[in-house]
Design an enzyme around this catalytic site. Sequence first.
Site, PDB file in Angstrom:
ATOM      1  N   HIS A  95      42.127  38.472  30.850  1.00  0.00           N
ATOM      2  CA  HIS A  95      42.803  39.766  30.963  1.00  0.00           C
ATOM      3  C   HIS A  95      44.265  39.656  30.494  1.00  0.00           C
ATOM      4  CE1 HIS A  95      39.808  41.748  34.004  1.00  0.00           C
ATOM      5  NE2 HIS A  95      39.286  41.522  32.809  1.00  0.00           N
ATOM      6  N   GLU A 148      46.969  40.519  31.906  1.00  0.00           N
ATOM      7  CA  GLU A 148      47.906  40.048  32.942  1.00  0.00           C
ATOM      8  C   GLU A 148      47.961  38.518  32.947  1.00  0.00           C
ATOM      9  OE1 GLU A 148      45.419  42.260  33.213  1.00  0.00           O
ATOM     10  OE2 GLU A 148      45.715  43.641  34.887  1.00  0.00           O
ATOM     11  N   CYS A 166      42.914  44.119  38.155  1.00  0.00           N
ATOM     12  CA  CYS A 166      41.718  43.805  38.934  1.00  0.00           C
ATOM     13  C   CYS A 166      42.064  42.762  40.007  1.00  0.00           C
ATOM     14  CB  CYS A 166      40.614  43.288  38.010  1.00  0.00           C
ATOM     15  SG  CYS A 166      40.891  41.608  37.410  1.00  0.00           S
ATOM     16  N   CYS A 197      43.295  39.346  38.655  1.00  0.00           N
ATOM     17  CA  CYS A 197      44.677  39.403  38.175  1.00  0.00           C
ATOM     18  C   CYS A 197      45.650  39.592  39.333  1.00  0.00           C
ATOM     19  CB  CYS A 197      44.828  40.516  37.143  1.00  0.00           C
ATOM     20  SG  CYS A 197      43.951  40.128  35.612  1.00  0.00           S
TER      21      CYS A 197
HETATM   22 ZN   LIG Z   1      42.194  41.526  35.569  1.00  0.00          ZN
END
Ligand SMILES: [Zn+2]
Length: 198
Positions: A102, A104, A128, A131
């Site tokens: 991701h 992040e 999420c 993250c």
């Molecule tokens: Zn994430």
Amino acid sequence: SCRDVNRSTHSQLNASTESYHGKTKKREDYLEWPEYFMAVAFLSAQRSKDPSSQVGACIVNQENKIVGIGYNGMPNGCNDDLLPWSRSADDRLDTKYPYVCHAELNAIMNKNSADVKDCTMYVALFPCNECAKLIIQAGLKEVVYLSDKYHDTPEMTASRRLLSMAKIECRQFKPKRTEIVIDFSSINCSGMLNCATK
Ligand SMILES: [Zn+2]
């Protein structure tokens, strides 16, 4: 547009011209810090090869300096032509989810400062739960997100729980404009000429 370029050129000249009598005002529609950082996140998302979701993140320190940028993609050294990009398949191993990093995570890992303690992360989507763990462990103090479209999923519910317990401030960014256009040709508009002939 060309008009905007004229105005920015005026303000630069005015700042260094003592004989200025106050007729030309400085630009008023310049990008404010939050929209600038969110726009950087969105621009970096344009690097993503994910066909269904392009997410960017931008980490900023307390001096408004960018210390990390990332977007979603396959891990370094893993051939993204050989890994799946699907959102659904009979076998989860044939979807992108077990593999993709991701935005992040990438923004934190790409940091160009010693750490990201007390920094703010600007990110297109609410993070999420995975993250959220990274954001907490990295010592970030604030998350500014634009969309919360997966609000009702277990991942986001778990994320909110963790971020809230860790006292990380989360706020939704409400843009004043719906788009920011980058026009490469604008630099060639005749702002300087107009200014000189005032
Ligand atoms: Zn994430």
